[in-house]
Design a protein around this motif. Structure first.
Motif, PDB file in Angstrom:
ATOM      1  N   GLU A 188      -8.756  10.500  -4.988  1.00 32.65           N
ATOM      2  CA  GLU A 188      -9.752   9.783  -5.792  1.00 32.65           C
ATOM      3  C   GLU A 188      -9.426   8.294  -5.888  1.00 32.65           C
ATOM      4  OE1 GLU A 188      -9.694  11.933  -9.495  1.00 32.65           O
ATOM      5  OE2 GLU A 188     -10.610  13.704  -8.593  1.00 32.65           O
ATOM      6  N   MET A 189      -8.163   7.943  -5.726  1.00 32.79           N
ATOM      7  CA  MET A 189      -7.766   6.533  -5.782  1.00 32.79           C
ATOM      8  C   MET A 189      -8.141   5.774  -4.517  1.00 32.79           C
ATOM      9  SD  MET A 189      -3.949   6.579  -7.326  1.00 32.79           S
ATOM     10  CE  MET A 189      -3.540   7.528  -8.755  1.00 32.79           C
ATOM     11  N   ASP A 190      -8.280   6.473  -3.402  1.00 31.45           N
ATOM     12  CA  ASP A 190      -8.552   5.823  -2.121  1.00 31.45           C
ATOM     13  C   ASP A 190     -10.031   5.448  -2.054  1.00 31.45           C
ATOM     14  OD1 ASP A 190      -8.448   4.853   0.429  1.00 31.45           O
ATOM     15  OD2 ASP A 190      -8.186   6.816   1.380  1.00 31.45           O
ATOM     16  N   ASP A 247      -9.584   4.542   3.479  1.00 24.69           N
ATOM     17  CA  ASP A 247      -8.758   4.203   4.641  1.00 24.69           C
ATOM     18  C   ASP A 247      -7.466   5.015   4.727  1.00 24.69           C
ATOM     19  OD1 ASP A 247      -7.263   3.048   2.618  1.00 24.69           O
ATOM     20  OD2 ASP A 247      -7.191   1.048   3.521  1.00 24.69           O
ATOM     21  N   GLY A 248      -7.255   5.940   3.784  1.00 20.45           N
ATOM     22  CA  GLY A 248      -6.047   6.752   3.800  1.00 20.45           C
ATOM     23  C   GLY A 248      -4.846   6.078   3.162  1.00 20.45           C
ATOM     24  N   LEU A 249      -5.026   4.864   2.673  1.00 18.39           N
ATOM     25  CA  LEU A 249      -3.971   4.112   2.012  1.00 18.39           C
ATOM     26  C   LEU A 249      -4.405   3.801   0.588  1.00 18.39           C
ATOM     27  CD1 LEU A 249      -3.349   1.473   4.830  1.00 18.39           C
ATOM     28  CD2 LEU A 249      -2.057   3.586   4.443  1.00 18.39           C
ATOM     29  N   THR A 276       0.848  -1.188   0.000  1.00 14.17           N
ATOM     30  CA  THR A 276       0.000   0.000   0.000  1.00 14.17           C
ATOM     31  C   THR A 276       0.886   1.242   0.000  1.00 14.17           C
ATOM     32  OG1 THR A 276      -0.104   0.076   2.414  1.00 14.17           O
ATOM     33  CG2 THR A 276      -1.888  -1.095   1.292  1.00 14.17           C
ATOM     34  N   LEU A 277       0.313   2.332  -0.478  1.00 15.24           N
ATOM     35  CA  LEU A 277       1.013   3.612  -0.416  1.00 15.24           C
ATOM     36  C   LEU A 277       0.437   4.403   0.746  1.00 15.24           C
ATOM     37  CD1 LEU A 277       1.159   4.637  -4.191  1.00 15.24           C
ATOM     38  CD2 LEU A 277       2.829   3.353  -2.846  1.00 15.24           C
TER      39      LEU A 277
END
Length: 145
Positions: free
Chosen positions: A125-127, A131-133, A49-50
C-alpha cells in the motif's frame, strides 16, 4: 489599511507561518522521529528507497524482536514480556488478536508467515507509484506524518 483588515492580515500571516514545513535540517520529533529512524535503519544501502531485500530483512528483524522466546511464533506471553510491568490489579487479556490482529487463523500464535503477509500488504500500500520501491516520500505520506 483599516484596523479590522490589519488584524485579519496579521492573523492570516501567523496562521500561514504555522502551516509551513520545518527546515529540512530540523531533526524530526515524536512519531516522525520513530518512523524516520526505522526507514533509515531499513535502508541499509542508503539509496533513499527500500527495495525487496531490505524490506524482507526488516520484516525478519521485526519478527525476531517480537519472538522473545525464540520459538518461531509470537504468543501473548511474548507480547506481555515486551510491555512494561502490568499495573497492580490489572487483568491480562489472553486474546492475542487484540494485540496483533493479523493472527489470521486466530490460534493465538502469530507465525512468521502471518507477520510477513501482513507487513507486505502494508508495504504494498505504501508503493504509491507501483515501481516496487518505497521512497521516503511514499513512506512518509502513507505513515501520515
Amino acid at each position: 489599511m483599516n484596523p479590522g483588515k490589519r488584524y485579519l492580515f496579521a492573523g492570516l500571516t501567523v496562521l500561514l507561518a504555522g502551516c509551513t514545513q520545518p527546515a529540512a535540517d530540523s531533526p524530526p520529533s515524536g512519531i516522525e522521529a520513530v518512523y524516520t529512524d526505522f526507514f533509515k535503519e531499513a535502508d541499509t544501502d542508503r539509496s533513499g528507497t527500500l527495495e525487496a531485500g531490505e524490506i524482507g530483512a526488516s520484516i525478519d528483524r521485526d519478527f525476531a524482536g517480537l519472538d522473545l522466546t525464540h520459538d518461531g511464533v509470537v504468543t501473548i506471553d511474548d507480547i506481555y514480556s515486551k510491555e512494561q510491568a502490568e499495573p497492580p490489579g490489572s487483568t491480562r487479556n489472553p486474546d492475542l488478536s487484540s494485540h496483533l490482529p493479523y493472527d489470521t487463523d486466530s490460534d493465538g500464535r502469530l507465525t512468521a508467515a502471518e507477520h510477513r503477509a501482513h507487513l507486505l500488504k502494508l508495504i504494498g500500500e505504501m508503493d504509491i507509484d507501483g515501481d516496487g520501491l518505497i521512497s521516503f516520500t511514499e513512506y512518509r505520506v502513507t505513515r501520515r506524518f
